[in-house]
Design an enzyme around this catalytic site. Structure first.
Site, PDB file in Angstrom:
ATOM      1  CE  LYS A 167      36.022  18.003 -13.572  1.00  0.00           C
ATOM      2  NZ  LYS A 167      34.883  16.953 -12.948  1.00  0.00           N
ATOM      3  CE  LYS A 217      33.255  21.920  -5.868  1.00  0.00           C
ATOM      4  NZ  LYS A 217      32.085  21.475  -6.690  1.00  0.00           N
ATOM      5  CE  LYS A 247      30.010  13.703  -6.714  1.00  0.00           C
ATOM      6  NZ  LYS A 247      30.399  13.990  -8.197  1.00  0.00           N
TER       7      LYS A 247
END
Ligand code: ATP
Ligand code: LTN
Length: 333
Positions: A114, A196, A199
């Site tokens: 991140k 993957k 969202k």
């Protein structure tokens, strides 16, 4: 409190849920209350590690609560609440951060990922994210925590922090275990089946959202990236069609063999359409219930209030114990 073991989990209130969140997590949570005392949080404090637009964020968080409920997580059977409504999370998180080392936090792969993705906003919250997650879990004396593989490292650190604290102060926290019950499907991106489905993916064609309408769902499946072949069969080197088989199997209950038989002699086109229709059929009742719930503000508010109170009571019990153990002056009551 019942004799059942405590099970705790939650999702961040960032963006709207995908088919991956549903088939990999939410759908499997629905029945757990039969065996466990279940607590599920809308993890809105965690979402603040990434900049949120306030009005959209507030809407998404309420929407996540309604989606949990619409998917079958009954707020009368499960304690479904908002993390930010229980101040003990932030309070315990501070105390636990004094028992967590910079070295162990800097090894977290989610932090590294991140931080690389949001270079302009590598804030301290992103770094201490796992400490807040440990507080979430430990406040409720949770026995088991269903999480995906990507969260296993965070669960490990929660266990380490709890063990370290218990070594100093005695048995304060239950040491949580990862829960791998009925394994949910791991859903891959429709645009890149080696990644993957996530969202926060910026490519709209990569994800199927739980609130996509029927036509959109079918269109997205029709466009799904598949391999250079036409026959429907499961194989590691055919990630595209294998992902679609995984989804079709999770939705219809058919085994891979049954799917191969069903589509014998048919091409990818027919199969993709069938997967799209099956997913749309599966999501239709959930979407209908979601629309009803979003209109029934009184019911949702009542559930939120009832469960926030329940969560607060359980969490404060642990927090006060911790305060006492570390030597903070007890509240005068
Ligand atoms: P983000 O993109 O914001 O990191 P995410 O879509 O990866 O989010 P999380 O909030 O990290 O989702 O995960 C919520 C739950 O959904 C976790 O239990 C996670 O394991 C599960 N989950 C997320 N994506 C998938 C997927 N593609 N397949 C199966 N399970 C998934
Ligand atoms: N980090 C988790 C969400 C999360 C969570 C938790 C899961 C926050 N606190 C406590 C289980 C237990 C995620 O991104 N899936």
């Amino acid at each position: 409190m019942s004799e059942k073991k405590v099970l705790y989990s939650g999702m961040q209130a960032t963006n709207t849920l995908t088919l991956g969140n549903y088939l990999g997590a939410l759908k499997n949570w629905v029945k757990l209350h039969e065996e466990y005392e279940c607590i599920f949080g809308v993890m809105d404090l965690h979402s603040l590690t990434v900049r949120q637009e306030p009005a959209t964020f507030r809407k998404n968080a309420r929407s996540l609560y309604a989606l949990y409920t619409a998917a079958g997580l009954d707020p009368k059977e499960n304690c479904v609440y908002f993390q930010s409504h229980v101040s003990a999370h932030a309070q315990l998180s501070w105390i636990l951060s004094c028992f967590t080392y910079m070295g162990e936090l800097s090894r977290m792969t989610q932090y590294k990922d991140k931080a690389a993705k949001h270079e302009d906003n590598v804030n301290a919250g992103l770094f201490t994210y796992p400490v807040l997650m440990a507080a979430d879990i430990l406040l409720y004396q949770s026995d088991v925590v269903p999480v995906g593989v990507d969260q296993k490292q965070h669960l490990e650190i929660a266990r380490d922090i709890a063990g370290r604290f218990n070594n100093i102060y005695g048995d304060v926290f239950t040491i949580p275990e990862a829960y791998f019950g009925t394994t949910g499907a791991k859903v891959m991106s429709l645009a890149d089946p080696t990644k993957k489905m996530s969202k926060s993916d910026e490519n709209a064609n990569a994800t199927v959202l739980l609130l996509d309408d029927r036509d959109t769902i079918i269109r997205k499946f029709k466009r799904a990236v598949t391999d250079s072949d036409t026959r429907v069969y499961y194989s590691e080197d055919k990630p595209g069609v294998s992902n679609l088989m995984e989804i079709y199997s999770a939705v219809t209950g058919s085994s891979f063999d049954e799917i191969e038989n069903e589509f014998e002699g048919k091409g990818y086109g027919d199969f993709k359409l069938a997967v799209g229709e099956a997913v749309a059929d599966e999501l239709a009742p959930l979407q209908k219930r979601y629309d009803e719930l979003m209109k029934d503000k009184t019911y949702i508010d009542e559930c939120i209030k009832e469960n926030d109170d329940k969560a607060r009571y359980m969490a404060n019990k642990t927090l006060f114990k911790v305060h006492h153990k570390v030597g903070l002056v007890d509240l005068i009551r």
